[in-house]
Design an enzyme around this catalytic site. Sequence first.
Site, PDB file in Angstrom:
ATOM      1  N   GLU A 282       9.527  16.204  15.240  1.00  0.00           N
ATOM      2  CA  GLU A 282       9.759  16.147  13.795  1.00  0.00           C
ATOM      3  C   GLU A 282       8.742  17.043  13.091  1.00  0.00           C
ATOM      4  O   GLU A 282       7.537  16.860  13.257  1.00  0.00           O
ATOM      5  CB  GLU A 282       9.614  14.712  13.297  1.00  0.00           C
ATOM      6  CG  GLU A 282       9.989  14.586  11.834  1.00  0.00           C
ATOM      7  CD  GLU A 282       9.762  13.192  11.271  1.00  0.00           C
ATOM      8  OE1 GLU A 282       8.708  12.610  11.553  1.00  0.00           O
ATOM      9  OE2 GLU A 282      10.637  12.719  10.528  1.00  0.00           O
TER      10      GLU A 282
ATOM     11  N   CYS B 179      13.197  12.124   5.554  1.00  0.00           N
ATOM     12  CA  CYS B 179      13.431  11.727   6.949  1.00  0.00           C
ATOM     13  C   CYS B 179      14.873  11.974   7.365  1.00  0.00           C
ATOM     14  O   CYS B 179      15.168  12.055   8.545  1.00  0.00           O
ATOM     15  CB  CYS B 179      13.074  10.253   7.118  1.00  0.00           C
ATOM     16  SG  CYS B 179      13.901   9.200   5.923  1.00  0.00           S
TER      17      CYS B 179
ATOM     18  N   GLU C  84      10.896   1.724   9.619  1.00  0.00           N
ATOM     19  CA  GLU C  84      11.766   2.870   9.297  1.00  0.00           C
ATOM     20  C   GLU C  84      10.959   4.113   9.604  1.00  0.00           C
ATOM     21  O   GLU C  84      10.009   4.430   8.878  1.00  0.00           O
ATOM     22  CB  GLU C  84      12.149   2.843   7.812  1.00  0.00           C
ATOM     23  CG  GLU C  84      12.903   1.609   7.366  1.00  0.00           C
ATOM     24  CD  GLU C  84      14.309   1.543   7.919  1.00  0.00           C
ATOM     25  OE1 GLU C  84      14.841   2.598   8.336  1.00  0.00           O
ATOM     26  OE2 GLU C  84      14.875   0.441   7.966  1.00  0.00           O
TER      27      GLU C  84
ATOM     28  N   LYS D 279       0.843  -1.194   0.000  1.00  0.00           N
ATOM     29  CA  LYS D 279       0.000   0.000   0.000  1.00  0.00           C
ATOM     30  C   LYS D 279       0.881   1.248   0.000  1.00  0.00           C
ATOM     31  O   LYS D 279       1.644   1.479   0.928  1.00  0.00           O
ATOM     32  CB  LYS D 279      -0.888   0.042   1.241  1.00  0.00           C
ATOM     33  CG  LYS D 279      -1.925   1.166   1.148  1.00  0.00           C
ATOM     34  CD  LYS D 279      -2.601   1.472   2.467  1.00  0.00           C
ATOM     35  CE  LYS D 279      -1.988   2.647   3.171  1.00  0.00           C
ATOM     36  NZ  LYS D 279      -2.104   3.928   2.494  1.00  0.00           N
TER      37      LYS D 279
HETATM   38  P1  NDP Z   1       2.460   7.930   8.131  1.00  0.00           P
HETATM   39  O1  NDP Z   1       2.990   7.152   9.278  1.00  0.00           O
HETATM   40  O2  NDP Z   1       1.285   8.789   8.352  1.00  0.00           O
HETATM   41  O3  NDP Z   1       2.065   6.964   6.941  1.00  0.00           O
HETATM   42  C1  NDP Z   1       2.941   6.049   6.340  1.00  0.00           C
HETATM   43  C2  NDP Z   1       2.139   4.967   5.658  1.00  0.00           C
HETATM   44  O4  NDP Z   1       1.415   4.229   6.636  1.00  0.00           O
HETATM   45  C3  NDP Z   1       1.096   5.501   4.696  1.00  0.00           C
HETATM   46  O5  NDP Z   1       0.955   4.621   3.610  1.00  0.00           O
HETATM   47  C4  NDP Z   1      -0.150   5.506   5.552  1.00  0.00           C
HETATM   48  O6  NDP Z   1      -1.328   5.519   4.800  1.00  0.00           O
HETATM   49  C5  NDP Z   1       0.041   4.217   6.315  1.00  0.00           C
HETATM   50  N1  NDP Z   1      -0.723   4.067   7.539  1.00  0.00           N
HETATM   51  C6  NDP Z   1      -1.264   5.031   8.336  1.00  0.00           C
HETATM   52  N2  NDP Z   1      -1.941   4.468   9.366  1.00  0.00           N
HETATM   53  C7  NDP Z   1      -1.814   3.115   9.236  1.00  0.00           C
HETATM   54  C8  NDP Z   1      -2.292   1.987   9.975  1.00  0.00           C
HETATM   55  N3  NDP Z   1      -3.036   2.124  11.055  1.00  0.00           N
HETATM   56  N4  NDP Z   1      -1.958   0.763   9.549  1.00  0.00           N
HETATM   57  C9  NDP Z   1      -1.206   0.599   8.452  1.00  0.00           C
HETATM   58  N5  NDP Z   1      -0.749   1.619   7.687  1.00  0.00           N
HETATM   59  C10 NDP Z   1      -1.038   2.866   8.081  1.00  0.00           C
HETATM   60  O7  NDP Z   1       3.683   8.738   7.562  1.00  0.00           O
HETATM   61  P2  NDP Z   1       3.665   9.816   6.405  1.00  0.00           P
HETATM   62  O8  NDP Z   1       3.105   9.209   5.162  1.00  0.00           O
HETATM   63  O9  NDP Z   1       3.066  11.061   6.952  1.00  0.00           O
HETATM   64  O10 NDP Z   1       5.225  10.003   6.142  1.00  0.00           O
HETATM   65  C11 NDP Z   1       6.015  10.850   6.862  1.00  0.00           C
HETATM   66  C12 NDP Z   1       6.792  10.111   7.945  1.00  0.00           C
HETATM   67  O11 NDP Z   1       7.560   9.079   7.380  1.00  0.00           O
HETATM   68  C13 NDP Z   1       7.768  11.006   8.651  1.00  0.00           C
HETATM   69  O12 NDP Z   1       7.695  10.789  10.034  1.00  0.00           O
HETATM   70  C14 NDP Z   1       9.106  10.547   8.130  1.00  0.00           C
HETATM   71  O13 NDP Z   1      10.186  10.790   8.990  1.00  0.00           O
HETATM   72  C15 NDP Z   1       8.889   9.095   7.927  1.00  0.00           C
HETATM   73  N6  NDP Z   1       9.857   8.567   6.982  1.00  0.00           N
HETATM   74  C16 NDP Z   1      10.847   7.721   7.440  1.00  0.00           C
HETATM   75  C17 NDP Z   1      11.827   7.251   6.579  1.00  0.00           C
HETATM   76  C18 NDP Z   1      12.882   6.298   7.051  1.00  0.00           C
HETATM   77  O14 NDP Z   1      13.491   5.669   6.197  1.00  0.00           O
HETATM   78  N7  NDP Z   1      13.132   6.167   8.338  1.00  0.00           N
HETATM   79  C19 NDP Z   1      11.847   7.662   5.170  1.00  0.00           C
HETATM   80  C20 NDP Z   1      10.764   8.532   4.798  1.00  0.00           C
HETATM   81  C21 NDP Z   1       9.820   8.962   5.680  1.00  0.00           C
HETATM   82  P3  NDP Z   1      -2.028   6.931   4.433  1.00  0.00           P
HETATM   83  O15 NDP Z   1      -0.996   7.808   3.844  1.00  0.00           O
HETATM   84  O16 NDP Z   1      -3.039   6.532   3.475  1.00  0.00           O
HETATM   85  O17 NDP Z   1      -2.558   7.459   5.727  1.00  0.00           O
END
Ligand code: NDP
Length: 484
Positions: free
Chosen positions: A383, A282, A248, A173
């Site tokens: 963050e 990130c 991550e 997803k």
């Molecule tokens: P989110 O945690 O909001 O979402 C990440 C993914 O998880 C999306 O596909 C989201 O869907 C999905 N998701 C949300 N809730 C659930 C759930 N209950 N069960 C399963 N999946 C779920 O992060 P963001 O998309 O806002 O991304 C930003 C964050 O990602 C920042 O904190 C950033 O630091 C981190 N990040 C970390 C990296 C790393 O390598 N450590 C690299 C890049 C980003 P939907 O979008 O549809 O809500």
Amino acid sequence: MNIKNYINGAFLAPLSGNYIDNYNPSKGVIYGQIPNSSKEDVELAYQAAKDAYPSWSNTTLEERSSILSKIAQLIKEKLDFLAEAEAKDNGKPLSLATAIDIPRASSNFQFFANAITQFSSEAYESFGLNAMNFTLRHPIGVVGCISPWNLPLYLFTWKIAPAIAAGNCVVAKPSEVTPMTAYLLGEICNEAGLPKGVLNIVHGLGTTTGQAIIEHPNIKAISFTGGSTTGAHIARTAAPMFKKLSLELGGKNPNIIFADCNYNEMLATTVRSSFANQGQICLCGSRIFVEESIYERFKKDFIQKVSELKVGNPFDEDTNVGALVSKAHLEKVISYINIAEEEGGRILFGGKKVEVIGSEQGYYLQPTIIEVTDNKCKLNQEEIFGPIVTIMPFKTEAEVLQMANDVTYGLSATLWTNNLNRTMQMTKQIEAGIVWVNTWLLRDLRTPFGGMKNSGVGREGGFEALRFFTEPKNVCIKAYPNPS
Ligand code: NDP
């Protein structure tokens, strides 16, 4: 444009017939719809993956490697098309999507196409016991991959490529905010001859579609990149089901600048590590600590360089900073500018929305520099994930090390110095999964990638990813003396 789920090699409407609006952030307008997939859609994807697994897990390494290479090649051939789709869906400059996001998505497939042919397991001869141990590394089965919106195709493929290279079948997803290039990847996989069901892409909300993936009883491993709060929720759900987890998560990375660094290189890179992708990486160095003796010089030069960045439409060639990914995210980022004012932070540059001519409804914000005096302030602890950095001076190595580590996160750190002894000491003591010295975001895909503390659990990259996506099984064989 309306997109569909990619299940069993076919493009399917969601079973419920429900859709979610998809926005173009650079214009602030709806430009398509995506499936609002339910548990039943995830189940359909799971069944397709399960059916494909016996055959896919038994394909030869050459066959898997050649399909992955073909996907990599097709991504390369469609570079411009995919980069345009990414820029439109995410708001990032087209130049960035063309130079970084899409080439890296291709490299992810090519890297794991090669890596799987070199992946091996261990053997141990138990001397004196007449026994031999060897470790099999079998794929897990059906695995779940969930990725965020900041580097959409780049991070989506970073999970999918090792998962399928290792012989798993995938239910994936992408973020609901940036679904487009994941959808296009389905078409590419069909063109490359990936057998149906090996990769299934289900679109929808995290809280419903994502939730159905993480709580599916037979999806036995979850590779997730996203926020730390979501990561904690996934761990709470998946751990009691004994799923393998790779998380991550977020970061609040220090960029530590000593007076003895190569100043011009540091300055140019710091502009990039602060504001590339609108600060929505990130790994961005959002807390800048500068040695006192060069603090005033740095402040003046940094403000000058940042003031030269052009905020604009992602499709304009000279745009350096595009649109933030969504209205909700823009508002969240702006709320930190208000917090800074309450906390006594000094806005040295930026802090205001930008109205781009012809794209007045787009989500644009000036790159923003805020001077703070205490690392304990919210701006340095939480963050923000947008174009905001803080700067503050430090006097000693011990002081800056203490501040660098005094956060709940531990993803990456950057150190600017030419002092070898200091480099050795500090890289050992900085609490981060990745430390860059005199550079930033220089990536070798063989290296372990991931965070400490609240920035994650586990490592991706290189053989680490292939280890995650396989289950080790040790076999011990004893030989007995020949009866004769
Ligand atoms: P989110 O945690 O909001 O979402 C990440 C993914 O998880 C999306 O596909 C989201 O869907 C999905 N998701 C949300 N809730 C659930 C759930 N209950 N069960 C399963 N999946 C779920 O992060 P963001 O998309 O806002 O991304 C930003 C964050 O990602 C920042 O904190 C950033 O630091 C981190 N990040 C970390 C990296 C790393 O390598 N450590 C690299 C890049 C980003 P939907 O979008 O549809 O809500």
